[in-house]
Design a protein around this motif. Structure first.
Motif, PDB file in Angstrom:
ATOM      1  N   VAL A  15       0.846  -1.067   0.228  1.00 18.32           N
ATOM      2  CA  VAL A  15       0.007   0.276   0.015  1.00 18.32           C
ATOM      3  C   VAL A  15       0.996   1.160   0.376  1.00 18.32           C
ATOM      4  O   VAL A  15       1.181   2.123  -0.917  1.00 18.32           O
ATOM      5  N   ALA A  16       1.653   1.551   1.158  1.00 21.47           N
ATOM      6  CA  ALA A  16       2.665   2.026   1.328  1.00 21.47           C
ATOM      7  C   ALA A  16       3.688   3.226  -0.124  1.00 21.47           C
ATOM      8  O   ALA A  16       3.664   3.684  -0.356  1.00 21.47           O
ATOM      9  N   HIS A  17       4.106   1.387  -0.941  1.00 17.32           N
ATOM     10  CA  HIS A  17       4.482   1.557  -2.090  1.00 17.32           C
ATOM     11  C   HIS A  17       3.564   1.945  -3.362  1.00 17.32           C
ATOM     12  O   HIS A  17       4.128   3.221  -3.937  1.00 17.32           O
ATOM     13  N   ASP A  18       2.357   2.226  -3.215  1.00 18.60           N
ATOM     14  CA  ASP A  18       1.813   2.292  -4.407  1.00 18.60           C
ATOM     15  C   ASP A  18       1.031   3.369  -4.344  1.00 18.60           C
ATOM     16  O   ASP A  18       1.222   4.507  -5.164  1.00 18.60           O
ATOM     17  N   ASP A  19       1.299   4.155  -2.884  1.00 20.54           N
ATOM     18  CA  ASP A  19       0.758   4.993  -2.723  1.00 20.54           C
ATOM     19  C   ASP A  19       1.855   6.415  -2.814  1.00 20.54           C
ATOM     20  O   ASP A  19       1.295   7.499  -3.548  1.00 20.54           O
ATOM     21  N   ILE A  20       2.889   6.403  -2.107  1.00 21.27           N
ATOM     22  CA  ILE A  20       4.004   7.049  -2.289  1.00 21.27           C
ATOM     23  C   ILE A  20       5.138   6.767  -2.559  1.00 21.27           C
ATOM     24  O   ILE A  20       6.398   7.908  -2.847  1.00 21.27           O
ATOM     25  N   GLY A  21       5.377   5.636  -2.727  1.00 22.76           N
ATOM     26  CA  GLY A  21       6.928   5.416  -3.709  1.00 22.76           C
ATOM     27  C   GLY A  21       7.673   4.773  -2.841  1.00 22.76           C
ATOM     28  O   GLY A  21       7.498   5.845  -1.836  1.00 22.76           O
TER      29      GLY A  21
ATOM     30  N   PHE B 279       2.478  10.508   7.627  1.00 20.69           N
ATOM     31  CA  PHE B 279       3.290  10.404   8.099  1.00 20.69           C
ATOM     32  C   PHE B 279       4.335   9.581   6.521  1.00 20.69           C
ATOM     33  O   PHE B 279       3.669   9.162   5.442  1.00 20.69           O
ATOM     34  N   VAL B 280       5.897  10.290   6.715  1.00 22.08           N
ATOM     35  CA  VAL B 280       6.416   9.572   5.233  1.00 22.08           C
ATOM     36  C   VAL B 280       7.542   8.878   5.733  1.00 22.08           C
ATOM     37  O   VAL B 280       8.794   9.792   6.322  1.00 22.08           O
ATOM     38  N   PRO B 281       8.078   8.384   5.703  1.00 29.09           N
ATOM     39  CA  PRO B 281       8.894   7.208   5.975  1.00 29.09           C
ATOM     40  C   PRO B 281      10.382   7.281   4.743  1.00 29.09           C
ATOM     41  O   PRO B 281      10.768   8.644   3.767  1.00 29.09           O
ATOM     42  N   ARG B 282      11.187   6.878   5.499  1.00 27.42           N
ATOM     43  CA  ARG B 282      12.597   7.708   5.685  1.00 27.42           C
ATOM     44  C   ARG B 282      12.983   7.391   4.439  1.00 27.42           C
ATOM     45  O   ARG B 282      13.610   7.674   3.261  1.00 27.42           O
ATOM     46  N   CYS B 283      12.721   6.155   3.766  1.00 29.33           N
ATOM     47  CA  CYS B 283      12.768   5.280   2.855  1.00 29.33           C
ATOM     48  C   CYS B 283      11.643   5.955   1.379  1.00 29.33           C
ATOM     49  O   CYS B 283      12.292   5.018   0.274  1.00 29.33           O
ATOM     50  N   ALA B 284      10.907   7.073   1.565  1.00 31.56           N
ATOM     51  CA  ALA B 284      10.315   7.505   0.327  1.00 31.56           C
ATOM     52  C   ALA B 284      11.094   8.016  -0.807  1.00 31.56           C
ATOM     53  O   ALA B 284      11.790   8.597  -0.326  1.00 31.56           O
ATOM     54  N   LEU B 285      10.774   7.455  -1.913  1.00 29.47           N
ATOM     55  CA  LEU B 285      11.040   8.211  -3.234  1.00 29.47           C
ATOM     56  C   LEU B 285      10.945   9.533  -3.010  1.00 29.47           C
ATOM     57  O   LEU B 285      10.109   9.641  -2.937  1.00 29.47           O
TER      58      LEU B 285
ATOM     59  N   HIS C  20      11.638   2.727  12.312  1.00 29.59           N
ATOM     60  CA  HIS C  20      11.374   3.943  12.368  1.00 29.59           C
ATOM     61  C   HIS C  20       9.901   3.916  11.067  1.00 29.59           C
ATOM     62  O   HIS C  20       9.168   4.344  11.574  1.00 29.59           O
ATOM     63  N   ASP C  21      10.811   3.238  10.201  1.00 30.64           N
ATOM     64  CA  ASP C  21       9.523   3.205   8.556  1.00 30.64           C
ATOM     65  C   ASP C  21       8.909   2.438   9.421  1.00 30.64           C
ATOM     66  O   ASP C  21       7.582   2.225   8.383  1.00 30.64           O
ATOM     67  N   ILE C  22       8.609   0.974   9.403  1.00 28.20           N
ATOM     68  CA  ILE C  22       7.858  -0.492   9.641  1.00 28.20           C
ATOM     69  C   ILE C  22       6.928   0.431  10.169  1.00 28.20           C
ATOM     70  O   ILE C  22       5.780  -0.122  10.769  1.00 28.20           O
ATOM     71  N   TYR C  23       7.317   0.619  11.562  1.00 30.06           N
ATOM     72  CA  TYR C  23       6.528   0.999  13.006  1.00 30.06           C
ATOM     73  C   TYR C  23       5.482   1.939  12.080  1.00 30.06           C
ATOM     74  O   TYR C  23       4.215   2.165  12.972  1.00 30.06           O
ATOM     75  N   GLY C  24       6.611   2.976  11.496  1.00 24.19           N
ATOM     76  CA  GLY C  24       5.368   4.249  11.334  1.00 24.19           C
ATOM     77  C   GLY C  24       4.947   3.649   9.989  1.00 24.19           C
ATOM     78  O   GLY C  24       3.132   4.150  10.358  1.00 24.19           O
ATOM     79  N   LEU C  25       4.596   2.560   9.216  1.00 20.92           N
ATOM     80  CA  LEU C  25       3.621   2.745   8.242  1.00 20.92           C
ATOM     81  C   LEU C  25       2.346   1.534   8.723  1.00 20.92           C
ATOM     82  O   LEU C  25       1.608   1.672   8.645  1.00 20.92           O
TER      83      LEU C  25
ATOM     84  N   ARG D  12      -6.057   2.295   1.206  1.00 21.34           N
ATOM     85  CA  ARG D  12      -4.950   2.316  -0.163  1.00 21.34           C
ATOM     86  C   ARG D  12      -4.119   3.591   0.115  1.00 21.34           C
ATOM     87  O   ARG D  12      -3.633   3.586  -1.170  1.00 21.34           O
ATOM     88  N   LYS D  13      -4.240   3.818   1.679  1.00 21.87           N
ATOM     89  CA  LYS D  13      -3.504   5.803   1.575  1.00 21.87           C
ATOM     90  C   LYS D  13      -2.487   5.419   2.558  1.00 21.87           C
ATOM     91  O   LYS D  13      -2.686   4.293   3.165  1.00 21.87           O
ATOM     92  N   VAL D  14      -1.251   5.890   2.864  1.00 22.36           N
ATOM     93  CA  VAL D  14      -0.576   6.443   4.378  1.00 22.36           C
ATOM     94  C   VAL D  14      -1.412   7.647   5.002  1.00 22.36           C
ATOM     95  O   VAL D  14      -1.037   8.944   4.085  1.00 22.36           O
TER      96      VAL D  14
END
Length: 89
Positions: A37-43, A79-85, A59-64, A73-75
């Motif tokens: 879901v996160a990859h589809d929504d924000i990459g 929240f913006v993960p540190r690994c976001a594109l 941080h990223d997994i817990y935040g998601l 189907r949204k974040v």
């Protein structure tokens, strides 16, 4: 819909979640759903996520886990993960 990451890379991220974190106890299914879901929504940059030190990975997994709305189907919660594109302009 974004291009799905290479399955072997995605599976390594899931394995790391299952082995190092304890947020879900369903063999990785919830981590899979959250990350898809996160990859589809924000990459997400899965290679970057996989190679993160524990604190950034956690941080990223817990935040998601706390911010995913699987029905929409949204974040959520801004929240913006540190690994976001990087956002494409």
């Amino acid at each position: 819909m974004r291009k799905f990451p290479k399955i072997d890379l995605f599976d390594k991220v899931i394995d790391r979640c299952v082995n190092e974190l304890g947020y879900y106890s369903d063999g990785g299914m919830s981590y899979r759903l959250d990350l898809m879901v996160a990859h589809d929504d924000i990459g997400l940059d899965f290679k970057k996520l996989l190679n993160f030190p524990f604190n950034d990975f956690d941080h990223d997994i817990y935040g998601l886990a706390c911010s995913i709305d699987r029905l929409e189907r949204k974040v959520m919660n801004d929240f913006v993960p540190r690994c976001a594109l990087k956002e494409e302009v």
